[in-house]
Enzyme design. Structure first.
Site, PDB file in Angstrom:
ATOM      1  N   GLU A  54       0.878  -1.171   0.000  1.00 24.80           N
ATOM      2  CA  GLU A  54       0.000   0.000   0.000  1.00 24.80           C
ATOM      3  C   GLU A  54       0.910   1.214   0.000  1.00 24.80           C
ATOM      4  O   GLU A  54       1.521   1.543   1.012  1.00 24.80           O
ATOM      5  CB  GLU A  54      -0.913   0.012   1.234  1.00 24.80           C
ATOM      6  CG  GLU A  54      -1.784   1.264   1.314  1.00 24.80           C
ATOM      7  CD  GLU A  54      -2.391   1.467   2.695  1.00 24.80           C
ATOM      8  OE1 GLU A  54      -2.688   0.481   3.386  1.00 24.80           O
ATOM      9  OE2 GLU A  54      -2.556   2.649   3.089  1.00 24.80           O
ATOM     10  N   ARG A  97       1.361  10.322  -0.002  1.00 21.94           N
ATOM     11  CA  ARG A  97       1.767  11.387   0.926  1.00 21.94           C
ATOM     12  C   ARG A  97       3.051  12.051   0.525  1.00 21.94           C
ATOM     13  O   ARG A  97       3.561  12.893   1.265  1.00 21.94           O
ATOM     14  CB  ARG A  97       1.938  10.820   2.340  1.00 21.94           C
ATOM     15  CG  ARG A  97       0.684  10.276   2.929  1.00 21.94           C
ATOM     16  CD  ARG A  97       0.926   9.918   4.389  1.00 21.94           C
ATOM     17  NE  ARG A  97       0.057   8.830   4.769  1.00 21.94           N
ATOM     18  CZ  ARG A  97       0.243   8.053   5.825  1.00 21.94           C
ATOM     19  NH1 ARG A  97       1.281   8.241   6.605  1.00 21.94           N
ATOM     20  NH2 ARG A  97      -0.600   7.090   6.101  1.00 21.94           N
ATOM     21  N   LYS A 151     -10.795  -0.755   6.418  1.00 21.27           N
ATOM     22  CA  LYS A 151      -9.649  -0.487   7.276  1.00 21.27           C
ATOM     23  C   LYS A 151     -10.192  -0.039   8.640  1.00 21.27           C
ATOM     24  O   LYS A 151     -11.248   0.586   8.721  1.00 21.27           O
ATOM     25  CB  LYS A 151      -8.826   0.625   6.623  1.00 21.27           C
ATOM     26  CG  LYS A 151      -7.686   1.195   7.416  1.00 21.27           C
ATOM     27  CD  LYS A 151      -6.813   2.037   6.483  1.00 21.27           C
ATOM     28  CE  LYS A 151      -5.846   2.913   7.256  1.00 21.27           C
ATOM     29  NZ  LYS A 151      -4.727   3.352   6.415  1.00 21.27           N
TER      30      LYS A 151
END
Ligand code: 3PG
Length: 225
Positions: free
Chosen positions: A55, A59, A143
């Protein structure tokens, strides 16, 4: 063995059906890439350790480029984009080569945006009402974030019976030491974590260390549904 020469098999990623995103690996490596040249050796180090999934969080300025190069050069890894916050990011990540999406939260708009991409996704939840809202949208895999701060394994254990349809990838503050307590739960398919890819190891190009961390995590087994 056949005497005819067969073409070499092209490495391909494990099947990623809509129902299997939580079942690819016991620990989903959550990765920040600051330099695009680190992306491919990092992905290969995870594969070598037995964790063919990543994943890659959106960012850093190079995140989409990193997704693109991993998609083309390490096709055997199940590649996803994390920290998806809006429709534009969801679309750009999939266009770059992401095969699944992960978000830290789940608004109706973000759920609709991720659904419209057509790839599997894990919307972020932290409360029972958020879990129910995601279930109402037709999504059962999600999640749990930020896992440790939001109640940890004890919280997920508490909601397993009242909300049995939901399955989770808890992420946020999980370590090699705490991962087994999550993976023992019936409503946890895998956990996510950045401990496999320490920033100092990436900066130093210490891919062997990342492979070793991945191998230790790959040996952790989920309890199963
Ligand atoms: C995430 O993006 O899911 C989390 O920030 C990862 O959490 P960790 O860095 O505590 O593992």
């Amino acid at each position: 063995m056949s005497s005819t020469s067969e073409p070499a098999a092209t490495p391909s990623a494990p099947d990623l059906g809509a129902s299997s995103l939580l079942d690819v690996v016991p620990v989903m490596p959550v990765v920040l890439v600051d330099r695009v040249e680190d992306a491919v050796p990092l992905a290969r180090a995870l594969v070598a350790g037995g964790l063919p999934a990543i994943e890659l969080t959106l960012r850093t300025p190079v995140a989409l480029e990193a997704i693109s190069v991993i998609a083309s050069e390490v096709p055997e890894i199940v590649l996803g984009a994390g920290t998806v916050l809006d429709a534009r990011q969801a679309d750009m990540a999939v266009a770059a080569g992401a095969r699944f999406l992960v978000s830290p939260g789940a608004t109706p708009g973000l759920l609709a945006a991720m659904t419209s991409t057509g790839v599997p996704f894990l919307p972020g939840t932290a409360t029972v009402s958020e879990v129910i809202a995601v279930l109402e949208s037709g999504v059962t895999q999600m999640k749990f974030f930020p896992a440790e701060a939001a109640g940890g394994a004890a919280y997920l254990k508490s909601i397993a019976s009242p909300v049995p349809a939901a399955r989770f990838c808890p992420t946020g503050g999980i370590t090699a030491a705490s991962a087994p307590s999550y993976l023992a739960l019936p409503n946890v398919g895998c956990v996510g974590g950045s401990w496999l890819t320490p920033s100092d190891a990436i900066a130093a190009g210490d891919w062997d260390r990342i492979t070793a961390l991945a191998a230790a995590a790959a040996a952790l087994a989920p309890a199963g549904p």
